[in-house]
Design a protein around this motif. Structure first.
Motif, PDB file in Angstrom:
ATOM      1  N   ARG A 142       2.317 -15.890   3.717  1.00 25.52           N
ATOM      2  CA  ARG A 142       3.143 -16.176   2.553  1.00 25.52           C
ATOM      3  C   ARG A 142       4.624 -15.943   2.855  1.00 25.52           C
ATOM      4  N   ASP A 144       6.945 -14.435   1.167  1.00 28.02           N
ATOM      5  CA  ASP A 144       7.608 -13.213   0.732  1.00 28.02           C
ATOM      6  C   ASP A 144       7.194 -11.980   1.547  1.00 28.02           C
ATOM      7  N   ILE A 145       6.515 -12.218   2.657  1.00 29.57           N
ATOM      8  CA  ILE A 145       6.079 -11.101   3.511  1.00 29.57           C
ATOM      9  C   ILE A 145       7.054 -10.927   4.677  1.00 29.57           C
ATOM     10  N   THR A 146       7.335  -9.690   5.059  1.00 29.72           N
ATOM     11  CA  THR A 146       8.227  -9.443   6.198  1.00 29.72           C
ATOM     12  C   THR A 146       7.474  -8.725   7.320  1.00 29.72           C
ATOM     13  N   ALA A 148       8.228  -5.883   8.450  1.00 23.63           N
ATOM     14  CA  ALA A 148       8.069  -4.481   8.036  1.00 23.63           C
ATOM     15  C   ALA A 148       6.780  -4.279   7.235  1.00 23.63           C
ATOM     16  N   ASP A 149       6.474  -5.241   6.381  1.00 24.28           N
ATOM     17  CA  ASP A 149       5.232  -5.155   5.606  1.00 24.28           C
ATOM     18  C   ASP A 149       4.023  -5.083   6.542  1.00 24.28           C
ATOM     19  N   LEU A 152       3.635  -1.817   8.364  1.00 23.73           N
ATOM     20  CA  LEU A 152       3.090  -0.759   7.522  1.00 23.73           C
ATOM     21  C   LEU A 152       1.599  -0.942   7.277  1.00 23.73           C
ATOM     22  N   LEU A 153       1.192  -2.186   7.106  1.00 19.29           N
ATOM     23  CA  LEU A 153      -0.217  -2.437   6.791  1.00 19.29           C
ATOM     24  C   LEU A 153      -1.111  -2.384   8.032  1.00 19.29           C
ATOM     25  N   LEU A 183      -2.292 -11.512   2.856  1.00 18.70           N
ATOM     26  CA  LEU A 183      -1.032 -11.971   3.452  1.00 18.70           C
ATOM     27  C   LEU A 183      -0.913 -13.495   3.470  1.00 18.70           C
ATOM     28  N   LEU A 191       5.380 -10.648  -5.724  1.00 20.01           N
ATOM     29  CA  LEU A 191       5.328  -9.211  -5.427  1.00 20.01           C
ATOM     30  C   LEU A 191       6.311  -8.452  -6.306  1.00 20.01           C
ATOM     31  N   PRO A 194      10.736  -5.260  -3.683  1.00 15.35           N
ATOM     32  CA  PRO A 194      11.234  -5.792  -2.409  1.00 15.35           C
ATOM     33  C   PRO A 194      10.691  -4.994  -1.232  1.00 15.35           C
ATOM     34  N   PRO A 195      10.685  -5.602  -0.053  1.00 15.65           N
ATOM     35  CA  PRO A 195      10.172  -4.888   1.126  1.00 15.65           C
ATOM     36  C   PRO A 195      11.146  -3.803   1.575  1.00 15.65           C
ATOM     37  N   PRO A 196      10.675  -2.822   2.307  1.00 18.89           N
ATOM     38  CA  PRO A 196      11.568  -1.787   2.825  1.00 18.89           C
ATOM     39  C   PRO A 196      12.396  -2.336   3.971  1.00 18.89           C
ATOM     40  N   THR A 198      13.638  -0.380   6.595  1.00 13.95           N
ATOM     41  CA  THR A 198      13.603   0.451   7.797  1.00 13.95           C
ATOM     42  C   THR A 198      12.877  -0.085   9.031  1.00 13.95           C
TER      43      THR A 198
END
Lengths: 199, 199
Positions: A142, A144-146, A148-149, A152-153, A183, A191, A194-196, A198
DNA sequence: CAATAAGCGGACCGGGCGGTCAACTTGCTA
DNA sequence: TAGCAAGTTGACCGCCCGGTCCGCTTATTG
């Protein structure tokens, strides 16, 4: 740097024994196992362990560094794959499979103080970002996924299965599959956060 | 059973102070904080803590029991909701929101030895199973998902966000949303492993 | 094979932990 | 308000942990 002469044969073998014992012990019983237990499992004395690794954290860092480097390599190779979506899934599969059982928190816990681990981790993260970007451009994940996401997952399947008492060996694949479906672009809902920035 | 006379006023207040301090401390710094730190945060002596809770595990169990009971109640109330899919999502939102930050592993860690916690947990799990069954029958979640799956995935949003250093307060909602999208029927891919039997 | 440095191991150390206890304080009750 | 049981406290205990150290063993090498 320091031109160090090669290890004596027995010392090299013991070093491998220690790394293997530590990896198993950490995986089976968590990061809180005592160094004495690790040494015992390797069939060696505690002093020997500390001759090879100055501190318990260094031992952990050595293990983690290996794994992160391996992951980084896998990630880079998969950047040339034909199907970017399949490549990302393959990367996540290797990542979850590599760290069996409960050694999930390896990534953060060890990197806190060790610069080598931090550096390797960032290189590996860069691979993930590229994999995710490619997959997104290809419409395999998708919009809107980065990266960083995904980072983390990445460990979630292992985390989740660590809570079932006698988990069958491949159970984590089930949850990786569910999360990966989350995803995908089909059926994605907006969502709420917003994504983090870091990782 | 034992007809215990009511606590003295100051003792009751101190008990609440201790529970609150312990919950905060566990949440912020993990399950390994020392009882001395907890007592200090409550502004009380260590001896007082042990007068109210025979052991550190008992203190943890008291906290966990509260939360599990609350969750069980929420789950039962949501069984009457009009939209079963929204009800399940609402339950997961409350569950994740309730246990802020890193106290994710509460469910298992504490229940290992305490029978009360185990019993309450099983009641709460029963609610989840019913919520999931209703949602599945309603077509709100995919057919191949079970209550056990949802129970395992329940804590994942908190786990995942516990690894970003200064996570914004609502970040977990992002990952709950992604995972929940993975539970939906649209765009679901077949799962590579059967669900676990246990929870 | 002898000499030697590299490697080994387990008794030992300081520190921090969960938990105890006896002297002290305080809310309750008659 | 007097008496006392209930409650509080921090010094203290035993235990286990990460890490050190030094006498002993052994692979290496000329």
């Amino acid at each position: 740097m320091t031109s160090t002469r090669p290890l004596r044969a027995d010392a090299a073998r013991n070093r491998r024994l220690l790394l293997a014992a530590a990896a198993d012990e950490f995986a089976e019983r968590g990061l809180d196992v005592s160094v004495a237990d690790i040494a015992r499992r390797a069939g060696l004395g505690k002093g020997t362990l500390f001759r090879h690794f100055a501190t318990k954290d260094d031992l952990l860092a050595a293990i983690v560094l290996d794994r992160i480097d391996a992951l980084k390599t896998v990630g880079e190779q998969l950047l040339d794959a034909a199907d970017p979506g399949a490549a990302l899934l393959e990367f996540l599969t290797v990542a979850a499979d590599q760290q069996r059982q409960r050694d999930l928190s390896f990534l953060q816990e060890a990197g806190e103080l060790n610069a080598d681990v931090t550096r390797a981790r960032e290189q590996m993260f860069r691979s993930v970002h590229k994999l995710v970007d490619r997959a997104r451009e290809h419409g395999a994940v998708r919009a809107d996924i980065t990266g960083a996401d995904v980072i983390l997952l990445m460990c979630a399947p292992n985390y989740v299965t660590s809570y079932v008492p006698d988990a069958p060996p491949g159970l984590w694949q089930r949850y990786l599959s569910i999360i990966f479906d989350g995803l995908r672009p089909e059926g994605a809902h907006p969502l709420p956060h917003p994504p983090p920035a870091t990782p």
